[in-house]
Design an enzyme around this catalytic site. Structure first.
Site, PDB file in Angstrom:
ATOM      1  N   SER A 264      10.595 -18.503 -84.984  1.00 57.53           N
ATOM      2  CA  SER A 264       9.976 -18.474 -86.297  1.00 57.53           C
ATOM      3  C   SER A 264       9.671 -17.019 -86.695  1.00 57.53           C
ATOM      4  O   SER A 264      10.587 -16.212 -86.791  1.00 57.53           O
ATOM      5  CB  SER A 264       8.725 -19.359 -86.300  1.00 57.53           C
ATOM      6  OG  SER A 264       8.263 -19.609 -87.606  1.00 57.53           O
TER       7      SER A 264
ATOM      8  N   GLU B 239      13.778 -28.655 -89.876  1.00 56.27           N
ATOM      9  CA  GLU B 239      12.760 -27.627 -89.718  1.00 56.27           C
ATOM     10  C   GLU B 239      11.497 -27.943 -90.520  1.00 56.27           C
ATOM     11  O   GLU B 239      10.379 -27.754 -90.052  1.00 56.27           O
ATOM     12  CB  GLU B 239      13.320 -26.265 -90.179  1.00 56.27           C
ATOM     13  CG  GLU B 239      14.424 -25.698 -89.311  1.00 56.27           C
ATOM     14  CD  GLU B 239      13.890 -24.940 -88.110  1.00 56.27           C
ATOM     15  OE1 GLU B 239      12.662 -24.884 -87.931  1.00 56.27           O
ATOM     16  OE2 GLU B 239      14.727 -24.408 -87.347  1.00 56.27           O
TER      17      GLU B 239
ATOM     18  N   HIS C  13      10.490 -28.089 -86.675  1.00 54.62           N
ATOM     19  CA  HIS C  13      10.159 -26.705 -86.360  1.00 54.62           C
ATOM     20  C   HIS C  13       9.171 -26.658 -85.193  1.00 54.62           C
ATOM     21  O   HIS C  13       8.157 -27.343 -85.187  1.00 54.62           O
ATOM     22  CB  HIS C  13       9.536 -26.066 -87.603  1.00 54.62           C
ATOM     23  CG  HIS C  13       9.305 -24.597 -87.505  1.00 54.62           C
ATOM     24  ND1 HIS C  13      10.322 -23.684 -87.638  1.00 54.62           N
ATOM     25  CD2 HIS C  13       8.178 -23.872 -87.300  1.00 54.62           C
ATOM     26  CE1 HIS C  13       9.829 -22.457 -87.548  1.00 54.62           C
ATOM     27  NE2 HIS C  13       8.526 -22.536 -87.321  1.00 54.62           N
TER      28      HIS C  13
END
Length: 496
Positions: free
Chosen positions: A180, A308, A404
């Site tokens: 990320s 995600e 995610h």
């Protein structure tokens, strides 16, 4: 191994401890505390000392913002790192330097999610790094360096270059890795000439597209100062307590929906203090130009999860509530123009508004930056290995899907960490344990040899490792999105 191993760095001697048979050194300063005259400055080299310093506790947590910040801790020695090594007296072990995520506003190297033990047991020296986040790391303030967090990361890598041999590591076999915001940091470091020679390989999970122009960044700083009742200058902001400044970033982020007309895509993503394409530290979007900096020819392991955005919709309490108007707004803001919104509707004719919204958010913010980084790196003469995590998180009735962050407990083997249990249940299913073993082994092989265990991604076959209960290597699965975004790399956020 002694109960309290000692290592001799260029700054002085440090004494660590033994954790599950590994030597662990925590809270090692790679730069001076960025407070007082050093507030908002580039990182300054650490001071030297005589005698032996204790290195058994994690360093203080960097001031945090957002809905999930780590709690305040005493001290301002925020620029620290931790080293876990299987053989502190041995030379030449490969090194993994981990840069945590957290939306550029939160995160800490001491999170149990990043427990280095499983990776280090495989013969790797693991380094985890704290760096400035939020306004401390990214607010654009006239007269101060931009993207101070990236400068912190370079300072940490310079510390590794100088000192990692004292912990058994090879300074010429360094892999940088992140997820990320950490993956975006890795991508940024690929473009920076000043990072040249500090690492050999890179791992980037879910590369984020959160970048902004200087014009937008200046307005963010002005709005932040206005909420504080002060001027947007170095002198004025330096008078604000760092944790109060971090709390004000959280408050500013809560106002972003009302700033959509002026701040556009930035307002839609929910985080205001992001890296800025300033033309000096960061010259352009990293996924568009990895060959421009020190990483030409890099070996790159990069990938994303299949859905995600689901994590954010669930955490915000919006999952299952998105309307046609929400989908239309997301497509207009995030899809490539002029044809992207219609292209998504044509490619997904039976999709619900929620499915359209989740797809374009996932693509624009993580999936396409990750894919384009892989493609640009290969075009620049590097070798890119691509993956997609398709395994759905089984906990909470499967609401998270392959979201995610799910890759983190799998890669570190930290299935019993709070986040691991949150996603995978307690105990995790046997297929989750096996998938974790597969991803860990891919990391270990890549850090050690430069190959994760499947074929490289190239334009014709587009081979991609799909990580599921039954992993397989296939053509890149998200072909519709790839086609829509062909020739359209995500750009820096700008004023509306």
């Amino acid at each position: 191994m002694p109960v309290q191993p000692v290592a001799h760095t260029t700054e002085g001697a440090v004494r660590g401890t033994v954790d599950r048979g590994l030597a662990v050194f925590r809270g090692l300063s790679y730069a001076r505390p960025p407070v007082g005259p050093l507030r908002f400055a580039a990182p300054a080299p650490p001071e030297r000392w005589d005698g032996i310093r204790e290195a058994v506790e994690f360093g203080p947590v960097v001031p945090q913002s957002g809905p999930l910040p780590a709690g305040p801790s005493r001290g301002t020695d925020w620029l620290t790192l931790n080293v876990c090594t299987p053989h502190p007296g041995r030379a030449g072990l490969p090194v993994l330097v981990w840069l945590h995520g957290g939306g550029f506003i939160s995160g800490t190297s001491g999170d149990p999610l990043y427990d280095p033990v499983e990776l280090s047991r495989a013969g790797i020296v693991v380094v985890t790094v704290n760096y400035r986040v939020g306004a401390e790391g990214f607010a654009l303030i006239e007269g101060t360096p931009a993207n101070r967090a990236f400068l912190d990361q370079i300072a940490a890598l310079e510390w590794v270059r100088r000192n990692i041999a004292a912990f058994g590591g090879d300074p010429d076999r360094v892999t940088i890795a992140g997820q990320s915001a950490g993956a975006s940091s890795v991508a940024a470091l690929l473009t920076m000439p000043r990072a040249s020679g500090l690492f050999r390989r890179a791992v980037a999970h879910s590369v984020g597209a959160n970048l902004c122009t200087p014009a937008l960044a200046a307005e963010v700083t002005a709005a932040l100062a206005e909420q504080l009742g002060t001027a947007p200058t170095t002198a004025a902001l330096a008078e604000v307590d760092p944790w109060r400044l971090a709390a004000t970033v959280t408050d500013l982020d809560s106002t972003l929906p009302g700033r959509l007309a002026r701040w556009g895509r930035l307002a839609h993503t929910g985080v205001a203090t992001v890296p800025v394409v300033d033309g000096e530290v960061l010259t352009e979007a990293p996924w568009a130009a990895p060959a421009a900096g020190g990483a030409r020819g890099v070996e790159l392991l990069v990938g994303h999860t299949r859905n995600e955005f689901r994590l954010f919709s669930v955490l915000a309490g919006r999952h299952g509530t998105f309307t046609e108007e929400d989908a239309r707004t997301a497509l207009e803001l995030l899809a490539p123009h002029p044809d992207g919104p219609d292209a998504y509707r044509s490619a997904l004719p039976g999709a619900t508004p929620e499915e359209l919204l989740e797809t374009v958010f996932s693509d624009a913010l993580f999936r396409m930056p990750s894919l384009h980084l892989a493609e640009r790196n290969a075009a620049a003469g590097g070798t890119s290995y691509l993956f997609e995590l398709a395994y759905p998180a089984p906990a909470m009735g499967g609401v998270f899907g392959p979201c995610h962050g799910l890759d983190l407990p799998l890669a570190f083997g930290s299935l019993d960490s709070p986040m691991g249990r949150h996603f995978l249940g307690d105990p995790p299913a046997p297929e989750a344990v096996e998938l974790s073993r597969e991803l860990q082994q891919a990391w270990i092989r890549f850090v050690t040899t430069g190959e994760p265990g499947w074929a490289a991604h190239e334009p014709e076959r587009q081979l991609t490792r799909v990580l599921d209960a039954r992993p397989e290597t296939v053509r890149y699965p998200e072909q519709a999105s790839r086609t829509i975004w062909a020739g359209h790399s995500p750009t820096a956020f700008d004023l509306g």
